[in-house]
Scaffold this motif. Structure first.
Motif, PDB file in Angstrom:
ATOM      1  N   TRP A   1      11.957  -3.094   7.084  1.00  0.00           N
ATOM      2  CA  TRP A   1      10.889  -3.649   6.263  1.00  0.00           C
ATOM      3  C   TRP A   1       9.749  -2.645   6.100  1.00  0.00           C
ATOM      4  N   GLN A   2       9.468  -1.851   7.125  1.00  0.00           N
ATOM      5  CA  GLN A   2       8.452  -0.811   7.006  1.00  0.00           C
ATOM      6  C   GLN A   2       8.877   0.235   5.978  1.00  0.00           C
ATOM      7  N   ARG A   3      10.164   0.583   5.972  1.00  0.00           N
ATOM      8  CA  ARG A   3      10.657   1.544   4.976  1.00  0.00           C
ATOM      9  C   ARG A   3      10.564   0.971   3.575  1.00  0.00           C
ATOM     10  N   ARG A   4      10.881  -0.310   3.420  1.00  0.00           N
ATOM     11  CA  ARG A   4      10.776  -0.947   2.093  1.00  0.00           C
ATOM     12  C   ARG A   4       9.337  -0.927   1.589  1.00  0.00           C
ATOM     13  N   LEU A   5       8.389  -1.233   2.465  1.00  0.00           N
ATOM     14  CA  LEU A   5       6.985  -1.208   2.087  1.00  0.00           C
ATOM     15  C   LEU A   5       6.527   0.207   1.753  1.00  0.00           C
ATOM     16  N   ALA A   6       6.944   1.177   2.549  1.00  0.00           N
ATOM     17  CA  ALA A   6       6.570   2.569   2.287  1.00  0.00           C
ATOM     18  C   ALA A   6       7.157   3.038   0.964  1.00  0.00           C
ATOM     19  N   ALA A   7       8.401   2.670   0.695  1.00  0.00           N
ATOM     20  CA  ALA A   7       9.043   3.060  -0.558  1.00  0.00           C
ATOM     21  C   ALA A   7       8.304   2.465  -1.745  1.00  0.00           C
ATOM     22  N   LEU A   8       7.867   1.232  -1.620  1.00  0.00           N
ATOM     23  CA  LEU A   8       7.110   0.599  -2.694  1.00  0.00           C
ATOM     24  C   LEU A   8       5.821   1.374  -2.959  1.00  0.00           C
ATOM     25  N   GLY A   9       5.161   1.787  -1.895  1.00  0.00           N
ATOM     26  CA  GLY A   9       3.939   2.559  -2.033  1.00  0.00           C
ATOM     27  C   GLY A   9       4.163   3.942  -2.624  1.00  0.00           C
ATOM     28  N   GLU A  10       5.311   4.522  -2.332  1.00  0.00           N
ATOM     29  CA  GLU A  10       5.625   5.863  -2.828  1.00  0.00           C
ATOM     30  C   GLU A  10       6.087   5.861  -4.277  1.00  0.00           C
ATOM     31  N   GLU A  11       6.783   4.810  -4.679  1.00  0.00           N
ATOM     32  CA  GLU A  11       7.413   4.778  -5.996  1.00  0.00           C
ATOM     33  C   GLU A  11       6.544   4.147  -7.076  1.00  0.00           C
ATOM     34  N   SER A  12       5.518   3.425  -6.674  1.00  0.00           N
ATOM     35  CA  SER A  12       4.723   2.666  -7.638  1.00  0.00           C
ATOM     36  C   SER A  12       3.268   3.112  -7.620  1.00  0.00           C
ATOM     37  N   ASP A  13       2.647   3.007  -8.764  1.00  0.00           N
ATOM     38  CA  ASP A  13       1.225   3.311  -8.899  1.00  0.00           C
ATOM     39  C   ASP A  13       0.450   2.033  -8.597  1.00  0.00           C
ATOM     40  N   LEU A  14       0.354   1.707  -7.320  1.00  0.00           N
ATOM     41  CA  LEU A  14      -0.245   0.446  -6.904  1.00  0.00           C
ATOM     42  C   LEU A  14      -1.749   0.446  -7.144  1.00  0.00           C
ATOM     43  N   VAL A  15      -2.255  -0.727  -7.524  1.00  0.00           N
ATOM     44  CA  VAL A  15      -3.697  -0.909  -7.624  1.00  0.00           C
ATOM     45  C   VAL A  15      -4.224  -1.230  -6.230  1.00  0.00           C
ATOM     46  N   SER A  16      -5.523  -1.220  -6.065  1.00  0.00           N
ATOM     47  CA  SER A  16      -6.106  -1.370  -4.728  1.00  0.00           C
ATOM     48  C   SER A  16      -5.726  -2.689  -4.055  1.00  0.00           C
ATOM     49  N   THR A  17      -5.638  -3.775  -4.810  1.00  0.00           N
ATOM     50  CA  THR A  17      -5.273  -5.056  -4.186  1.00  0.00           C
ATOM     51  C   THR A  17      -3.819  -5.042  -3.713  1.00  0.00           C
ATOM     52  N   GLN A  18      -2.944  -4.397  -4.459  1.00  0.00           N
ATOM     53  CA  GLN A  18      -1.541  -4.300  -4.042  1.00  0.00           C
ATOM     54  C   GLN A  18      -1.425  -3.420  -2.799  1.00  0.00           C
ATOM     55  N   ARG A  19      -2.155  -2.315  -2.795  1.00  0.00           N
ATOM     56  CA  ARG A  19      -2.131  -1.422  -1.639  1.00  0.00           C
ATOM     57  C   ARG A  19      -2.658  -2.155  -0.397  1.00  0.00           C
ATOM     58  N   ALA A  20      -3.674  -2.975  -0.572  1.00  0.00           N
ATOM     59  CA  ALA A  20      -4.217  -3.757   0.546  1.00  0.00           C
ATOM     60  C   ALA A  20      -3.172  -4.748   1.066  1.00  0.00           C
ATOM     61  N   ARG A  21      -2.414  -5.361   0.166  1.00  0.00           N
ATOM     62  CA  ARG A  21      -1.342  -6.288   0.584  1.00  0.00           C
ATOM     63  C   ARG A  21      -0.284  -5.547   1.394  1.00  0.00           C
ATOM     64  N   VAL A  22       0.083  -4.354   0.929  1.00  0.00           N
ATOM     65  CA  VAL A  22       1.080  -3.554   1.649  1.00  0.00           C
ATOM     66  C   VAL A  22       0.562  -3.224   3.045  1.00  0.00           C
ATOM     67  N   LEU A  23      -0.684  -2.801   3.143  1.00  0.00           N
ATOM     68  CA  LEU A  23      -1.254  -2.461   4.448  1.00  0.00           C
ATOM     69  C   LEU A  23      -1.321  -3.671   5.377  1.00  0.00           C
ATOM     70  N   ARG A  24      -1.663  -4.844   4.831  1.00  0.00           N
ATOM     71  CA  ARG A  24      -1.691  -6.067   5.654  1.00  0.00           C
ATOM     72  C   ARG A  24      -0.297  -6.388   6.178  1.00  0.00           C
ATOM     73  N   LEU A  25       0.715  -6.223   5.342  1.00  0.00           N
ATOM     74  CA  LEU A  25       2.084  -6.501   5.783  1.00  0.00           C
ATOM     75  C   LEU A  25       2.542  -5.493   6.837  1.00  0.00           C
ATOM     76  N   LEU A  26       2.174  -4.230   6.665  1.00  0.00           N
ATOM     77  CA  LEU A  26       2.505  -3.230   7.681  1.00  0.00           C
ATOM     78  C   LEU A  26       1.829  -3.568   9.006  1.00  0.00           C
ATOM     79  N   ASP A  27       0.568  -3.999   8.947  1.00  0.00           N
ATOM     80  CA  ASP A  27      -0.141  -4.411  10.164  1.00  0.00           C
ATOM     81  C   ASP A  27       0.532  -5.615  10.806  1.00  0.00           C
ATOM     82  N   LEU A  28       0.985  -6.554   9.999  1.00  0.00           N
ATOM     83  CA  LEU A  28       1.665  -7.737  10.515  1.00  0.00           C
ATOM     84  C   LEU A  28       2.950  -7.344  11.234  1.00  0.00           C
TER      85      LEU A  28
END
Length: 98
Positions: A57-84
């Motif tokens: 799941w960490q790799r899936r989240l990292a891949a999403l961050g690497e492959e997509s031009d995320l906006v700040s709210t999306q990036r914050a969601r990814v970081l919250r999920l990584l923290d979880l």
């Protein structure tokens, strides 16, 4: 417990904004990842958490961050999920030691 501050990007060639997928396409993936991770984390079932492959799941989240031009709210969601995921992993280790 240490908070994740930055998404790690591990690409051979740096991605430019032109090669990244638009943020609107990341929403469906992010919704799915958030649903899956939160459902395991909040279930309260230790067996469910034990079966969760945190690395996957960490790799899936990292891949999403690497492959997509995320906006700040999306990036914050990814970081919250990584923290979880990190919290669940450390909680699982604490329970196993007890």
């Amino acid at each position: 417990m240490e908070k994740t501050k930055v998404l790690q990007v591990s690409r051979n060639a740096p991605a430019t904004r032109a090669t990244l997928k638009p943020a609107r396409l990341a929403d469906a993936q992010l919704d799915h990842l958030e649903h899956m991770i939160r459902s395991f984390a909040l279930s309260g079932d230790p067996k469910a958490l034990a079966n969760l492959d945190h690395t996957y799941w960490q790799r899936r989240l990292a891949a999403l961050g690497e492959e997509s031009d995320l906006v700040s709210t999306q990036r914050a969601r990814v970081l919250r999920l990584l923290d979880l995921l990190v919290q669940d992993r450390s909680t699982g280790a604490d329970k196993a030691a007890a």
